[in-house]
Design a protein around this motif. Structure first.
Motif, PDB file in Angstrom:
ATOM      1  N   CYS A  78     -10.128   6.722  11.504  1.00  0.00           N
ATOM      2  CA  CYS A  78     -11.159   6.537  12.532  1.00  0.00           C
ATOM      3  C   CYS A  78     -11.780   7.888  12.908  1.00  0.00           C
ATOM      4  CB  CYS A  78     -10.513   5.863  13.744  1.00  0.00           C
ATOM      5  SG  CYS A  78     -11.499   5.868  15.236  1.00  0.00           S
ATOM      6  N   THR A  79     -13.034   8.095  12.561  1.00  0.00           N
ATOM      7  CA  THR A  79     -13.690   9.375  12.853  1.00  0.00           C
ATOM      8  C   THR A  79     -13.833   9.621  14.354  1.00  0.00           C
ATOM      9  OG1 THR A  79     -15.869   8.351  12.601  1.00  0.00           O
ATOM     10  CG2 THR A  79     -14.971   9.474  10.688  1.00  0.00           C
ATOM     11  N   TRP A  80     -14.043   8.567  15.136  1.00  0.00           N
ATOM     12  CA  TRP A  80     -14.154   8.734  16.593  1.00  0.00           C
ATOM     13  C   TRP A  80     -12.801   9.091  17.193  1.00  0.00           C
ATOM     14  CZ3 TRP A  80     -18.689   9.813  18.177  1.00  0.00           C
ATOM     15  CH2 TRP A  80     -19.794   9.258  17.549  1.00  0.00           C
ATOM     16  N   CYS A  81     -11.726   8.603  16.594  1.00  0.00           N
ATOM     17  CA  CYS A  81     -10.381   8.953  17.071  1.00  0.00           C
ATOM     18  C   CYS A  81     -10.127  10.437  16.841  1.00  0.00           C
ATOM     19  CB  CYS A  81      -9.318   8.127  16.345  1.00  0.00           C
ATOM     20  SG  CYS A  81      -9.458   6.345  16.624  1.00  0.00           S
ATOM     21  N   ILE A  82     -10.536  10.940  15.680  1.00  0.00           N
ATOM     22  CA  ILE A  82     -10.382  12.360  15.360  1.00  0.00           C
ATOM     23  C   ILE A  82     -11.106  13.196  16.413  1.00  0.00           C
ATOM     24  CG2 ILE A  82     -10.950  14.175  13.684  1.00  0.00           C
ATOM     25  CD1 ILE A  82     -10.779  11.922  11.516  1.00  0.00           C
ATOM     26  N   LYS A  83     -12.297  12.722  16.786  1.00  0.00           N
ATOM     27  CA  LYS A  83     -13.102  13.427  17.779  1.00  0.00           C
ATOM     28  C   LYS A  83     -12.448  13.387  19.163  1.00  0.00           C
ATOM     29  CE  LYS A  83     -17.962  13.948  18.567  1.00  0.00           C
ATOM     30  NZ  LYS A  83     -19.291  13.591  18.242  1.00  0.00           N
ATOM     31  N   GLU A  84     -11.695  12.330  19.443  1.00  0.00           N
ATOM     32  CA  GLU A  84     -11.060  12.162  20.751  1.00  0.00           C
ATOM     33  C   GLU A  84      -9.734  12.930  20.876  1.00  0.00           C
ATOM     34  OE1 GLU A  84     -11.552   8.331  23.207  1.00  0.00           O
ATOM     35  OE2 GLU A  84      -9.630   8.103  22.163  1.00  0.00           O
ATOM     36  N   PHE A  85      -9.093  13.241  19.753  1.00  0.00           N
ATOM     37  CA  PHE A  85      -7.782  13.885  19.784  1.00  0.00           C
ATOM     38  C   PHE A  85      -7.753  15.188  20.591  1.00  0.00           C
ATOM     39  CE2 PHE A  85      -3.942  12.579  17.282  1.00  0.00           C
ATOM     40  CZ  PHE A  85      -4.239  11.237  17.295  1.00  0.00           C
ATOM     41  N   PRO A  86      -8.736  16.096  20.480  1.00  0.00           N
ATOM     42  CA  PRO A  86      -8.678  17.322  21.295  1.00  0.00           C
ATOM     43  C   PRO A  86      -8.642  17.022  22.804  1.00  0.00           C
ATOM     44  CG  PRO A  86     -10.270  17.596  19.539  1.00  0.00           C
ATOM     45  CD  PRO A  86      -9.849  16.146  19.521  1.00  0.00           C
ATOM     46  N   ILE A  87      -9.334  15.981  23.234  1.00  0.00           N
ATOM     47  CA  ILE A  87      -9.318  15.594  24.649  1.00  0.00           C
ATOM     48  C   ILE A  87      -7.918  15.120  25.025  1.00  0.00           C
ATOM     49  CG2 ILE A  87     -10.260  13.988  26.361  1.00  0.00           C
ATOM     50  CD1 ILE A  87     -12.828  13.888  24.559  1.00  0.00           C
ATOM     51  N   LEU A  88      -7.315  14.292  24.164  1.00  0.00           N
ATOM     52  CA  LEU A  88      -5.973  13.778  24.430  1.00  0.00           C
ATOM     53  C   LEU A  88      -4.943  14.914  24.443  1.00  0.00           C
ATOM     54  CD1 LEU A  88      -6.023  10.548  22.223  1.00  0.00           C
ATOM     55  CD2 LEU A  88      -6.454  10.740  24.690  1.00  0.00           C
ATOM     56  N   LEU A  89      -5.082  15.860  23.528  1.00  0.00           N
ATOM     57  CA  LEU A  89      -4.158  17.001  23.490  1.00  0.00           C
ATOM     58  C   LEU A  89      -4.260  17.823  24.774  1.00  0.00           C
ATOM     59  CD1 LEU A  89      -4.635  18.014  19.759  1.00  0.00           C
ATOM     60  CD2 LEU A  89      -2.474  17.298  20.810  1.00  0.00           C
ATOM     61  N   LYS A  90      -5.477  17.997  25.280  1.00  0.00           N
ATOM     62  CA  LYS A  90      -5.680  18.724  26.531  1.00  0.00           C
ATOM     63  C   LYS A  90      -5.014  17.983  27.693  1.00  0.00           C
ATOM     64  CE  LYS A  90      -9.291  20.612  29.481  1.00  0.00           C
ATOM     65  NZ  LYS A  90     -10.715  20.624  29.774  1.00  0.00           N
ATOM     66  N   LEU A  91      -5.166  16.661  27.724  1.00  0.00           N
ATOM     67  CA  LEU A  91      -4.533  15.867  28.782  1.00  0.00           C
ATOM     68  C   LEU A  91      -3.007  15.962  28.707  1.00  0.00           C
ATOM     69  CD1 LEU A  91      -6.825  12.700  28.812  1.00  0.00           C
ATOM     70  CD2 LEU A  91      -6.608  14.434  30.613  1.00  0.00           C
ATOM     71  N   LYS A  92      -2.480  15.960  27.486  1.00  0.00           N
ATOM     72  CA  LYS A  92      -1.029  16.094  27.315  1.00  0.00           C
ATOM     73  C   LYS A  92      -0.544  17.421  27.886  1.00  0.00           C
ATOM     74  CE  LYS A  92       2.672  16.180  23.876  1.00  0.00           C
ATOM     75  NZ  LYS A  92       2.995  16.097  22.449  1.00  0.00           N
ATOM     76  N   GLU A  93      -1.309  18.497  27.633  1.00  0.00           N
ATOM     77  CA  GLU A  93      -0.961  19.820  28.175  1.00  0.00           C
ATOM     78  C   GLU A  93      -0.950  19.809  29.699  1.00  0.00           C
ATOM     79  OE1 GLU A  93      -3.670  22.686  26.554  1.00  0.00           O
ATOM     80  OE2 GLU A  93      -2.978  22.335  24.495  1.00  0.00           O
ATOM     81  N   GLN A  94      -1.747  18.920  30.308  1.00  0.00           N
ATOM     82  CA  GLN A  94      -1.813  18.815  31.764  1.00  0.00           C
ATOM     83  C   GLN A  94      -0.739  17.875  32.321  1.00  0.00           C
ATOM     84  OE1 GLN A  94      -5.865  17.928  33.123  1.00  0.00           O
ATOM     85  NE2 GLN A  94      -6.659  18.969  31.330  1.00  0.00           N
ATOM     86  N   GLY A  95       0.134  17.384  31.437  1.00  0.00           N
ATOM     87  CA  GLY A  95       1.238  16.542  31.883  1.00  0.00           C
ATOM     88  C   GLY A  95       0.921  15.059  31.955  1.00  0.00           C
ATOM     89  N   VAL A  96      -0.158  14.637  31.334  1.00  0.00           N
ATOM     90  CA  VAL A  96      -0.520  13.218  31.340  1.00  0.00           C
ATOM     91  C   VAL A  96       0.266  12.502  30.245  1.00  0.00           C
ATOM     92  CG1 VAL A  96      -2.386  11.545  30.977  1.00  0.00           C
ATOM     93  CG2 VAL A  96      -2.845  13.672  32.226  1.00  0.00           C
ATOM     94  N   PRO A  97       1.055  11.481  30.606  1.00  0.00           N
ATOM     95  CA  PRO A  97       1.762  10.724  29.575  1.00  0.00           C
ATOM     96  C   PRO A  97       0.784   9.812  28.826  1.00  0.00           C
ATOM     97  CG  PRO A  97       2.453  10.016  31.780  1.00  0.00           C
ATOM     98  CD  PRO A  97       1.401  11.051  31.950  1.00  0.00           C
ATOM     99  N   ILE A  98       0.806   9.925  27.503  1.00  0.00           N
ATOM    100  CA  ILE A  98      -0.082   9.127  26.656  1.00  0.00           C
ATOM    101  C   ILE A  98       0.768   8.445  25.596  1.00  0.00           C
ATOM    102  CG2 ILE A  98      -2.118   9.118  25.162  1.00  0.00           C
ATOM    103  CD1 ILE A  98      -2.866  11.857  26.450  1.00  0.00           C
ATOM    104  N   VAL A  99       0.641   7.136  25.537  1.00  0.00           N
ATOM    105  CA  VAL A  99       1.331   6.344  24.528  1.00  0.00           C
ATOM    106  C   VAL A  99       0.305   5.987  23.464  1.00  0.00           C
ATOM    107  CG1 VAL A  99       2.515   4.154  24.071  1.00  0.00           C
ATOM    108  CG2 VAL A  99       3.009   5.441  26.172  1.00  0.00           C
ATOM    109  N   GLY A 100       0.656   6.161  22.205  1.00  0.00           N
ATOM    110  CA  GLY A 100      -0.237   5.808  21.110  1.00  0.00           C
ATOM    111  C   GLY A 100       0.094   4.422  20.571  1.00  0.00           C
ATOM    112  N   LEU A 101      -0.915   3.736  20.102  1.00  0.00           N
ATOM    113  CA  LEU A 101      -0.762   2.442  19.432  1.00  0.00           C
ATOM    114  C   LEU A 101      -1.617   2.493  18.177  1.00  0.00           C
ATOM    115  CD1 LEU A 101       0.097  -0.555  19.220  1.00  0.00           C
ATOM    116  CD2 LEU A 101      -1.842  -1.103  20.725  1.00  0.00           C
ATOM    117  N   THR A 102      -0.968   2.398  17.007  1.00  0.00           N
ATOM    118  CA  THR A 102      -1.723   2.476  15.758  1.00  0.00           C
ATOM    119  C   THR A 102      -2.531   1.198  15.536  1.00  0.00           C
ATOM    120  OG1 THR A 102       0.132   1.644  14.452  1.00  0.00           O
ATOM    121  CG2 THR A 102      -0.076   4.046  14.670  1.00  0.00           C
TER     122      THR A 102
END
Length: 180
Positions: A78-102
């Motif tokens: 998913c190209t849009w998912c690739i584009k979203e990953f940097p945002i998710l990584l930043k949120l993870k660094e801020q302590g936001v719990p994120i669960v992934g679902l393939t």
């Protein structure tokens, strides 16, 4: 009569423009969801699934965070998912719990993608074999994201890529953290 014939020549063009507008305007609303896809104010479905990073481990609702978290539906292709990953990584660094679902993603491809892009998830539900959660949630595209409260209720959801993901989710998450 000649002017009338000219007007009729433009009629198909006008109908086409009206049809395109009718079909695309709803897509411009990032909060627009089909009624069957709308999980807001409903409990996250009960499930049993595999852990993508530990295929021998089983996950279920008890495995999910006991605090407000984001569930993100993604796929390696998913190209849009690739584009979203940097945002998710930043949120993870801020302590936001994120669960992934393939989302219809072969596990080896999903793991390879995490090695390439980084892993923003605290855990990842591998739904490839059964597709139970994808079907139950009626996910029709990736990325899709859900904000889930500490009681397991979906409080907000978004379909598709959103460059303002952090601005849309973080204030809502912080508000949920303050709820009793």
């Amino acid at each position: 009569m000649n002017k009338m014939k000219k007007a009729f020549l433009f009629l198909p063009l006008l109908l086409l423009v009206a049809l395109v507008a009718f079909l695309t305007v709803p897509l411009m609303n990032k909060d627009a969801l089909a009624p069957t896809e709308d999980w807001r104010d409903k409990p996250f479905p009960e499930f049993v699934g595999k852990n993508l990073l530990d295929p021998h481990a089983r996950l279920n609702n008890n495995s999910l965070p006991k605090e407000p978290y984001i569930l993100n539906v993604w796929a390696s292709w998913c190209t849009w998912c690739i584009k979203e990953f940097p945002i998710l990584l930043k949120l993870k660094e801020q302590g936001v719990p994120i669960v992934g679902l393939t989302y219809t993603d072969e596990p080896n491809a999903a793991r390879a993608a995490l090695n390439r892009w980084g892993n923003p998830f605290s855990l990842i539900i591998d739904d490839y074999e059964r597709g139970f959660l994808i079907q139950t949630l009626k996910v029709s595209s990736a990325p899709s994201s859900y904000l889930i409260d500490k009681h397991g209720i979906v409080r907000y959801q978004q379909k598709g890529y959103n460059p303002d993901f952090e601005k849309d989710f973080l204030p809502r998450l912080e508000a949920l953290r303050k709820e009793p």
